[in-house]
Write an enzyme that holds these catalytic residues in place. Structure first.
Site, PDB file in Angstrom:
ATOM      1  N   HIS A   1       0.829  -1.174   0.142  1.00 31.13           N
ATOM      2  CA  HIS A   1       0.074   0.053   0.018  1.00 31.13           C
ATOM      3  C   HIS A   1       0.977   1.195  -0.031  1.00 31.13           C
ATOM      4  O   HIS A   1       1.902   1.343   0.563  1.00 31.13           O
ATOM      5  CB  HIS A   1      -0.930   0.089   1.109  1.00 31.13           C
ATOM      6  CG  HIS A   1      -0.382  -0.016   2.592  1.00 31.13           C
ATOM      7  ND1 HIS A   1      -0.236   1.154   3.161  1.00 31.13           N
ATOM      8  CD2 HIS A   1      -0.124  -0.721   3.331  1.00 31.13           C
ATOM      9  CE1 HIS A   1       0.281   1.058   4.291  1.00 31.13           C
ATOM     10  NE2 HIS A   1       0.489  -0.310   4.485  1.00 31.13           N
TER      11      HIS A   1
ATOM     12  N   GLU B   1      -5.308   1.223   2.651  1.00 32.14           N
ATOM     13  CA  GLU B   1      -5.036   0.212   3.658  1.00 32.14           C
ATOM     14  C   GLU B   1      -4.852   0.729   5.069  1.00 32.14           C
ATOM     15  O   GLU B   1      -5.479   0.071   6.089  1.00 32.14           O
ATOM     16  CB  GLU B   1      -3.727  -0.136   3.405  1.00 32.14           C
ATOM     17  CG  GLU B   1      -3.146  -1.772   4.021  1.00 32.14           C
ATOM     18  CD  GLU B   1      -2.639  -1.668   5.537  1.00 32.14           C
ATOM     19  OE1 GLU B   1      -2.630  -2.507   6.368  1.00 32.14           O
ATOM     20  OE2 GLU B   1      -2.311  -0.390   5.956  1.00 32.14           O
TER      21      GLU B   1
END
Length: 346
Positions: free
Chosen positions: A71, A222
């Site tokens: 991420h 995330e």
């Protein structure tokens, strides 16, 4: 296979990516950087509606495609309100350890595209003035941003165009040391995003093809819980490449790659985890397995979204996560090598 010749590319990529402000909800420039890097390497990369960057990679077979995911969103802050004397009260984006931010330089991004600098401070910032300067709690009720502008009132700040909802991004202070340590905020998870970009470069330059059709994914939400919820629906396996935990009751060091067997959300796929352990042993990769006591990853978002997808998690050992983080180039390279082994490139 030795990937040490790609260390410089990985380090420069990490430095570039870490320099881009990208707390969850403010990731466009980081997405653009990843998209540009992947397309420059010759991949048909694209960005979906929520900002995830997806890089399809042709495999030896199209059956049961797999994905790797890191991420690119980070922790951060947002303006909550403006005080009568012209300071910015804050709210956290994700879960930064707020006491570690006392004294950090920051940038305030307005909705009109202006950027102002400032400092995050306790509301009792001076020992010569405040008797509780050392003891006042460092939380979002007792910390604020001092703007580097001549302001003395709420109205002065509003005249600059600053308002609640503007993002406050603090300095990552990225440093690579002569001993191979990467010190920076947001190694979680821009360190691993740099690993995936390096893996794309390796496959292109060495004309390597994974055994299965693969997607290298860069998720953008995330840190707030749903980064993996919009990955390609067809994937049968997901290898999350995120930070490994270092600390009490854990085996991993910063020089190793951690294979996570279980986190807060539950066990990872046993067959995948066992396979990663075997691959590490087969290719002499310095890896350990651990249980993470306070941790979720993009795999949880995938499962919550109803995907019929197995998942496992690896990452370089990162000390002081969500604070002033540190890892080592050896842990980063072991993670790169294990990711390559998972794809069948070794």
């Amino acid at each position: 296979m030795n990937f040490r010749q790609y260390e410089d590319f990985l380090i420069k990529t990490a430095e570039s990516l870490l320099s881009i402000d990208s707390p969850s909800g403010f990731t466009d420039k980081a997405s653009e950087y990843v998209l540009h890097t992947a397309t420059e390497l010759g991949y048909p990369a694209y960005r979906n509606n929520l900002g995830n960057v997806i890089v399809p990679v042709e495999g030896e077979t199209d059956e049961e495609p797999v994905a790797l995911s890191a991420h690119i969103d980070t922790l951060g802050l947002m303006v909550r309100s403006i005080t009568n004397d012209g300071h910015l009260m804050i709210t956290a984006v994700g879960s930064p350890i707020l006491p570690t931010l006392d004294g950090e330089y920051c940038r305030i991004h307005t909705m009109e595209g202006k950027v102002y600098t400032g400092t995050i401070l306790s509301l009792s910032p001076a020992i010569h003035v405040f008797p509780d300067a050392s003891t006042r709690p460092r939380d979002d009720q007792n910390m604020a941003v001092r703007i580097d502008e001549i302001v003395h009132s709420k109205e002065d700040v509003e005249a600059l165009g600053i308002r609640p909802g503007d993002f406050v991004c603090y300095d990552p202070k990225t440093t690579f040391t002569e001993r191979g340590f990467l010190k920076s905020r947001f190694i979680d998870d821009k360190g691993c995003a740099s690993i995936l970009l390096t893996l794309l470069k390796i496959m292109k330059e060495q004309n390597l093809k994974p055994k299965k059709k693969s997607y290298l994914c860069f998720s953008a939400h995330e840190e707030i819980g749903y980064g993996g919820a919009t990955l390609p629906k067809e994937i049968k396996e997901l290898l999350v490449v995120d930070m490994g935990c270092v600390g009490s009751d854990l085996s991993c060091t910063e020089e190793q790659v951690s294979i996570c067997s279980k986190d807060t959300f539950g066990p990872y796929d046993y067959e995948m985890t066992s396979r990663l352990v075997r691959l590490a042993k087969e290719h002499e990769i310095d890896a350990v397995t651990d249980i993470y006591p306070r941790y979720n990853s993009d795999a949880a978002a995938v499962w919550k979204a109803g995907y019929d997808t197995r998942a496992a998690l690896i990452g370089p050992g990162v000390h002081a996560s969500h604070g002033m983080e540190r890892t080592h180039i050896n842990g980063i390279m072991h993670t790169l090598t294990l990711s390559a082994a998972y794809l069948g490139l070794l």
